[in-house]
Design a protein around this motif. Structure first.
Motif, PDB file in Angstrom:
ATOM      1  N   VAL A 238       0.682  -1.192  -0.024  1.00 21.24           N
ATOM      2  CA  VAL A 238      -0.030   0.012  -0.061  1.00 21.24           C
ATOM      3  C   VAL A 238       0.854   1.181  -0.181  1.00 21.24           C
ATOM      4  O   VAL A 238       0.668   2.152  -0.560  1.00 21.24           O
ATOM      5  CB  VAL A 238      -0.850  -0.006   1.186  1.00 21.24           C
ATOM      6  N   ALA A 239       2.096   1.072   0.951  1.00 24.06           N
ATOM      7  CA  ALA A 239       2.891   2.291   0.775  1.00 24.06           C
ATOM      8  C   ALA A 239       3.521   2.466  -0.586  1.00 24.06           C
ATOM      9  O   ALA A 239       3.766   3.639  -1.137  1.00 24.06           O
ATOM     10  CB  ALA A 239       3.915   2.155   1.841  1.00 24.06           C
ATOM     11  N   GLY A 240       3.904   1.305  -1.135  1.00 27.82           N
ATOM     12  CA  GLY A 240       4.585   1.561  -2.591  1.00 27.82           C
ATOM     13  C   GLY A 240       3.379   2.208  -3.613  1.00 27.82           C
ATOM     14  O   GLY A 240       3.877   2.978  -4.309  1.00 27.82           O
ATOM     15  N   PHE A 241       2.226   2.001  -3.705  1.00 29.81           N
ATOM     16  CA  PHE A 241       1.232   2.542  -4.503  1.00 29.81           C
ATOM     17  C   PHE A 241       1.235   4.092  -4.090  1.00 29.81           C
ATOM     18  O   PHE A 241       0.836   4.936  -5.073  1.00 29.81           O
ATOM     19  CB  PHE A 241       0.026   1.704  -4.212  1.00 29.81           C
ATOM     20  N   ALA A 242       1.017   4.256  -2.710  1.00 29.59           N
ATOM     21  CA  ALA A 242       1.037   5.509  -2.055  1.00 29.59           C
ATOM     22  C   ALA A 242       2.017   6.551  -2.869  1.00 29.59           C
ATOM     23  O   ALA A 242       2.006   7.656  -3.324  1.00 29.59           O
ATOM     24  CB  ALA A 242       0.579   5.635  -1.005  1.00 29.59           C
ATOM     25  N   GLY A 243       3.303   5.962  -2.682  1.00 29.18           N
ATOM     26  CA  GLY A 243       4.462   6.681  -3.052  1.00 29.18           C
ATOM     27  C   GLY A 243       4.531   6.927  -4.487  1.00 29.18           C
ATOM     28  O   GLY A 243       4.837   8.084  -5.059  1.00 29.18           O
ATOM     29  N   GLY A 244       4.189   6.003  -5.311  1.00 28.15           N
ATOM     30  CA  GLY A 244       4.175   6.084  -6.477  1.00 28.15           C
ATOM     31  C   GLY A 244       3.120   7.103  -7.091  1.00 28.15           C
ATOM     32  O   GLY A 244       3.490   7.741  -8.042  1.00 28.15           O
ATOM     33  N   ALA A 245       1.914   7.076  -6.423  1.00 29.67           N
ATOM     34  CA  ALA A 245       1.017   8.059  -6.855  1.00 29.67           C
ATOM     35  C   ALA A 245       1.545   9.575  -6.419  1.00 29.67           C
ATOM     36  O   ALA A 245       1.275  10.476  -7.169  1.00 29.67           O
ATOM     37  CB  ALA A 245      -0.316   8.167  -6.035  1.00 29.67           C
ATOM     38  N   VAL A 246       2.146   9.669  -5.536  1.00 30.09           N
ATOM     39  CA  VAL A 246       2.822  11.218  -5.081  1.00 30.09           C
ATOM     40  C   VAL A 246       3.721  11.524  -6.250  1.00 30.09           C
ATOM     41  O   VAL A 246       3.562  12.574  -6.512  1.00 30.09           O
ATOM     42  CB  VAL A 246       3.418  11.107  -3.664  1.00 30.09           C
ATOM     43  N   TRP A 247       4.656  10.559  -6.434  1.00 30.83           N
ATOM     44  CA  TRP A 247       5.539  10.935  -7.394  1.00 30.83           C
ATOM     45  C   TRP A 247       5.021  11.368  -8.954  1.00 30.83           C
ATOM     46  O   TRP A 247       5.439  12.258  -9.398  1.00 30.83           O
ATOM     47  CB  TRP A 247       6.559   9.917  -7.906  1.00 30.83           C
ATOM     48  N   LEU A 248       3.867  10.700  -9.176  1.00 28.88           N
ATOM     49  CA  LEU A 248       3.323  10.715 -10.337  1.00 28.88           C
ATOM     50  C   LEU A 248       2.577  12.231 -10.301  1.00 28.88           C
ATOM     51  O   LEU A 248       2.737  13.149 -11.575  1.00 28.88           O
ATOM     52  CB  LEU A 248       2.203   9.843 -10.850  1.00 28.88           C
ATOM     53  N   VAL A 249       2.129  12.602  -9.241  1.00 27.41           N
ATOM     54  CA  VAL A 249       1.352  14.167  -9.131  1.00 27.41           C
ATOM     55  C   VAL A 249       2.423  15.039  -9.311  1.00 27.41           C
ATOM     56  O   VAL A 249       2.282  16.297 -10.034  1.00 27.41           O
ATOM     57  CB  VAL A 249       0.531  14.169  -7.933  1.00 27.41           C
ATOM     58  N   LEU A 250       3.574  14.785  -8.614  1.00 26.82           N
ATOM     59  CA  LEU A 250       4.607  15.709  -8.586  1.00 26.82           C
ATOM     60  C   LEU A 250       5.059  15.984  -9.769  1.00 26.82           C
ATOM     61  O   LEU A 250       5.317  17.247 -10.463  1.00 26.82           O
ATOM     62  CB  LEU A 250       5.663  15.431  -7.452  1.00 26.82           C
TER      63      LEU A 250
END
Length: 240
Positions: free
Chosen positions: A205-217
């Motif tokens: 779950v943390a991996g998905f969240a971190g990937g989503a944050v990076w995509l938005v940035l």
């Protein structure tokens, strides 16, 4: 009787397209803010659960669900072994070069660069986070997997790769069906890591969240430093 003067007709097509782009940008901005806040908040919450509260409730529950599935349907192991490959280094290294190359050859140089940045930044960010949190992998793993555990590299890079492709599919032709399928595929890859016990559910779950944050940035940076231009035959593209 004087002939009435008819003003030149103004084409409504550019105005309509401009209005559509403005609406798209507004919707994208709202979605990006919501996604960033939600994903960042979820990642921060998981770090507290894992490293401060040392709670195993969610991890134990997730492992139990996958163990029950494996015991009831042994054939799922072959499916999992097949799916998990598409989130591995052996797949992402050639795919992260070949897909941008194909996009570039077809004239989508900006899309190619965006995918390369998504994967390159995702790899660096994942390694930094793993080094910082330094969580060991589960001792119950069904297969050997080297490296640290939090956050899951399979989950994070799957979100960076398939999530970026999903965004490009929507941006280029509003292919919502393909975008949803890509995100769903990324989620399945994350679940395979829990099934194999090579990652805790909180890692995934943390991996998905971190990937989503990076995509938005990344997307925010592109919006800030690149101009948007309407091209005949397309809804909106980014200028080179």
């Amino acid at each position: 009787m004087p002939t009435p003067v008819i003003p030149p007709r103004l084409s409504t097509v550019p105005a309509a397209r401009a209005a559509g782009l403005a609406g798209l940008l507004t919707a994208e901005a709202i979605f990006g803010i919501v996604l960033f806040v939600g994903a960042f908040g979820l990642f921060f919450y998981l770090t507290r659960v894992v490293f401060r509260e040392h709670s195993q409730v969610f991890d134990d529950w997730g492992f139990a669900q996958m163990d029950r599935l494996r015991a009831a349907r042994p054939w799922t192991r072959a499916v999992v072994d097949f799916l998990t490959f598409f989130g591995s280094v052996k797949f992402f290294v050639p795919a992260s070069l070949l897909v941008p190359f194909m996009l570039r050859r077809r004239g989508y140089g900006r899309y190619a660069a965006e995918l390369l940045l998504s994967m390159g930044g995702g790899v660096v960010l994942n390694e930094l986070l793993k080094f910082y949190f330094h969580r060991d992998r589960p001792t119950t793993a069904l297969i050997y997997q080297y490296g640290l555990s939090f956050p899951s590299g399979h989950a994070m890079l799957s979100m960076c790769f398939y999530g970026c492709l999903a965004w490009l599919a929507v941006q280029h032709g509003r292919h919502w069906g393909a975008a949803i399928a890509l995100i769903f595929f990324a989620l399945l890859i994350g679940l395979t890591r829990v099934y194999l016990h090579v990652h805790y559910p909180t890692d995934v779950v943390a991996g998905f969240a971190g990937g989503a944050v990076w995509l938005v940035l990344l997307r925010t940076g592109i919006r800030l430093f690149c101009k948007e231009k309407l091209v005949p035959g397309e809804e909106a593209t980014v200028t080179e």
